[in-house]
Design a protein around this motif. Structure first.
Motif, short mmCIF file in Angstrom:
data_model
loop_
_atom_site.label_atom_id
_atom_site.label_comp_id
_atom_site.label_asym_id
_atom_site.label_seq_id
_atom_site.Cartn_x
_atom_site.Cartn_y
_atom_site.Cartn_z
N LEU A 1 6.59 74.71 -62.85
CA LEU A 1 7.78 75.43 -62.28
C LEU A 1 8.10 75.46 -61.05
O LEU A 1 8.83 75.14 -60.44
N LYS A 2 7.26 76.75 -60.33
CA LYS A 2 7.09 77.54 -59.16
C LYS A 2 5.99 78.05 -58.71
O LYS A 2 4.96 78.08 -59.58
N LEU A 3 5.61 77.69 -57.27
CA LEU A 3 4.55 77.74 -56.41
C LEU A 3 4.94 78.86 -55.33
O LEU A 3 5.59 78.51 -54.57
N PRO B 1 10.46 80.54 -69.22
CA PRO B 1 8.97 81.01 -68.36
C PRO B 1 8.31 82.09 -67.79
O PRO B 1 9.47 83.12 -68.19
N ILE B 2 6.73 81.98 -67.68
CA ILE B 2 6.53 83.07 -67.33
C ILE B 2 5.75 83.04 -66.17
O ILE B 2 5.67 81.77 -65.60
N THR B 3 5.84 84.14 -65.23
CA THR B 3 5.53 83.88 -64.14
C THR B 3 4.29 84.91 -63.65
O THR B 3 4.24 86.55 -64.24
N ILE B 4 2.87 84.73 -63.51
CA ILE B 4 2.20 85.36 -63.35
C ILE B 4 1.60 85.77 -61.83
O ILE B 4 1.52 84.40 -61.38
N LYS C 1 -10.58 91.01 -45.27
CA LYS C 1 -9.86 90.97 -43.76
C LYS C 1 -8.50 90.83 -44.06
O LYS C 1 -7.34 91.19 -43.95
N THR C 2 -8.03 90.14 -45.59
CA THR C 2 -6.83 89.26 -46.06
C THR C 2 -6.80 89.76 -47.74
O THR C 2 -8.40 89.39 -48.52
N LEU C 3 -6.09 89.99 -48.76
CA LEU C 3 -5.87 89.38 -49.40
C LEU C 3 -4.97 87.74 -50.07
O LEU C 3 -3.70 88.05 -49.16
N GLY C 4 -5.58 87.41 -50.82
CA GLY C 4 -4.92 86.39 -51.06
C GLY C 4 -4.05 86.75 -52.16
O GLY C 4 -4.73 87.08 -53.18
N LEU C 5 -2.77 86.07 -52.89
CA LEU C 5 -1.78 86.70 -53.67
C LEU C 5 -0.91 84.87 -53.90
O LEU C 5 -0.88 83.72 -53.03
N VAL C 6 -0.74 84.32 -54.97
CA VAL C 6 -0.44 83.44 -55.51
C VAL C 6 0.26 83.25 -56.66
O VAL C 6 0.21 84.37 -58.03
N ASP C 7 1.35 83.45 -56.57
CA ASP C 7 2.56 83.45 -57.42
C ASP C 7 2.72 82.21 -58.43
O ASP C 7 2.89 81.18 -57.86
N LEU C 8 2.57 81.56 -59.58
CA LEU C 8 3.09 80.90 -60.34
C LEU C 8 4.13 81.15 -61.55
O LEU C 8 3.42 81.88 -62.93
N THR C 9 4.82 79.87 -61.00
CA THR C 9 5.72 80.77 -62.64
C THR C 9 5.82 79.20 -63.58
O THR C 9 5.77 77.91 -62.92
N ILE C 10 5.03 79.03 -64.67
CA ILE C 10 4.33 77.99 -65.69
C ILE C 10 5.56 78.54 -67.18
O ILE C 10 6.19 79.28 -67.38
N ASP C 11 6.06 77.38 -67.66
CA ASP C 11 6.78 77.25 -69.36
C ASP C 11 6.72 76.15 -69.60
O ASP C 11 6.11 75.03 -69.52
#
Length: 517
Positions: free
Chosen positions: A272-274, A22-25, A257-267
């Motif tokens: 797999l994970k958000l 799995p890779i997280t981006i 005013k805000t910075l958006g952040l999204v971590d996605l783990t993909i296999d």
């Protein structure tokens, strides 16, 4: 022999598992920046938020844990005076320093005209994307990148309402295809060679939800791999991602005013994970990025002498909030100035032209520039009562969605019922205290943006073109139906001149617009 065969099979299995790890981006995202490089605070707000130098430091810090992308979902280069004085050049320099990987086109990117936009695109060290815009030099439909072995296709999409939400003179020769149709076509092509699709959109949160439902919800879902929709346009503060099937929707408020952040783990094309959140950007003195701080300071110095001088005094807060829903005192003040400057019987401006409120006390040129950032000039038109009524109907036709077409008025009193069908919402209307007559002619002032069909208004254009001598020279309309037409002075100049007379302003709500239920 059996032992050797077992070892070979085991080696193949282990090798397959290793190659498919799995890779997280990490996706960092901004939208609706509108050139707000300095901290900003709404009237009555407790804290100022934003600060480009602090934002840059946060971006650099958040890039480190995983392979990352920094994406901007449109409306970056036009808005705050810091951007407008250089026609967006300052913003492109800033985004280059931030290390932006891609940006989608926003409707307000066109506000300086097509020639300036082409120049800004040429200065950017990142691609500007819009798959549903045909044949605009420098704009690409999508970009494909790889991060740590993960193949990502980023597709740009801009609202289909762009021809109406930027000045029509900036739209000549442009064609915008439907977003959903374009997204389906691009998705079908891209997902064959990608592990993740990013739709970098500028069309608004509810439209992004509808897009996600179309692509990922129900039996007609076409997305076979994860689709992240990074959106803008509605300035939505979406604290957590919205997930619909294989689609995830995010948006990061406004003005840096805000910075958006999204971590996605993909296999292997499976999510797999958000995890997603917004990081609030609080101004700081000593821990901002020095290169960005120097850039902001340089442009601030150029603007300070002009912008920080006192223009006048407001005895009350000038409220912009709600200008797309109901009467506001800032709307009354500006509409009155439009009517008085043109000598018209009535005036209509669009609530979307008012972008920022002003607190009571001394009013600076900067605040007027922020409140009225668009290069709109005044026109006054002879039109029938029927055409005027049609304009009011159009103005309230999108009130439930807080559309920018909502009318702020002067010399007009009207009531409307939003529960009634579009086109039948205006219950009563009066001009100068007398009931509006559909067969009577009135002189009505507005902005050239509206007269040219901006925000979908058509009545003013119909009135102007009804004379046999209508023409258009260098983008300026000419017609005997125009009783006032001054392209040389913008709306904000008129407002500044009013304030600079020395008389303080104190507009109040007068019941010009009544909503019935």
């Amino acid at each position: 022999m059996r032992q050797l065969l077992f070892c070979l099979i085991l080696a193949l299995v282990l090798s397959a598992d290793c190659s498919a790890a799995p890779i997280t981006i990490r996706i960092l995202h901004l939208n609706d920046f509108h050139g707000f490089a300095n901290p900003s605070k709404a009237p009555g707000g407790a804290l100022a938020l934003g600060d480009a130098a602090r934002l840059a430091a946060e971006i650099h810090q958040q890039r480190t844990p995983y392979p990352s992308l920094l994406l901007v979902a449109g409306d970056a280069i036009h808005g705050d005076t810091w951007a407008r004085l250089s026609q967006g050049k300052s913003v492109i320099e800033l985004l280059n320093l931030l290390g932006v990987d891609a940006m989608s086109l926003g409707n307000h990117e066109f506000d300086y005209g097509q020639a300036v936009l082409k120049q800004r695109i040429s200065e950017a060290r990142f691609p500007v994307l819009a798959a549903n815009l045909s044949d605009f030099p420098g704009i690409l439909p999508r970009m494909d990148v790889t991060r740590n072995g993960l193949r990502i296709s980023i597709i740009g999409l801009v609202t289909e309402e762009t021809p109406y939400s930027s000045h029509p003179r900036n739209m000549a020769g442009l064609r915008f295809r439907p977003v959903i149709e374009t997204a389906r076509l691009q998705l079908g092509q891209a997902q064959q060679n990608a592990d993740l699709i990013v739709l970098l959109t500028h069309q608004g949160y509810e439209h992004d939800r509808a897009l996600a439902q179309n692509l990922c919800g129900g039996p007609v879902a076409t997305a076979t791999i994860p689709v992240l929709i990074v959106g803008g346009h509605t300035h939505t503060r979406l604290e957590q991602p919205t997930r619909i099937g294989n689609c995830i929707v995010v948006q990061a408020w406004e003005h840096g005013k805000t910075l958006g952040l999204v971590d996605l783990t993909i296999d292997n094309g499976r999510l797999l994970k958000l995890e997603g959140r917004l990081i609030e950007i609080t101004p700081a003195i000593d821990n901002g990025d020095p290169a960005v701080a120097a850039l902001v300071h340089s442009y601030n110095q150029e603007a300070a002498e002009l912008l920080d001088r006192k223009a006048g005094t407001a005895e009350v807060d000038l409220i912009q909030q709600g200008s797309r829903l109901h009467e506001t005192n800032l709307g009354n003040l500006v509409a009155d100035i439009v009517r008085q400057a043109t000598g018209a019987e009535a005036a209509i401006i669009n609530g979307g032209s008012l972008r920022f409120g002003i607190p009571k006390g001394s009013v600076t040129v900067r605040q007027i520039q922020q409140a009225l950032p668009f290069n709109n000039y005044l026109v006054a038109v002879r039109m029938s009562g029927s055409q005027l009524l049609s304009a009011l109907e159009h103005g309230v036709s999108g009130v439930e969605h807080e559309e920018g077409r909502f009318p702020q008025v002067s010399g007009i009193n009207f009531s409307f019922n939003p529960a009634r069908p579009v086109g039948q919402r205006v219950v009563s209307a009066a001009i100068g205290g007398k009931p509006l007559r559909v067969d009577q002619e009135y002189t009505v002032a507005t902005l050239d943006f509206i007269a040219a069909g901006g925000d979908g208004y058509t009545s003013f254009g119909e009135a102007i073109r009804s004379s046999g001598d209508f023409s258009e020279v260098s983008g300026a309309m000419q017609s005997s139906r125009l009783v006032y037409n001054d392209p040389g002075r913008f709306l904000r100049d008129m407002v500044l001149e009013t304030l600079e007379t020395g008389q303080s302003v104190s507009p109040v709500l007068e019941g010009r617009i009544r909503e019935l239920r």
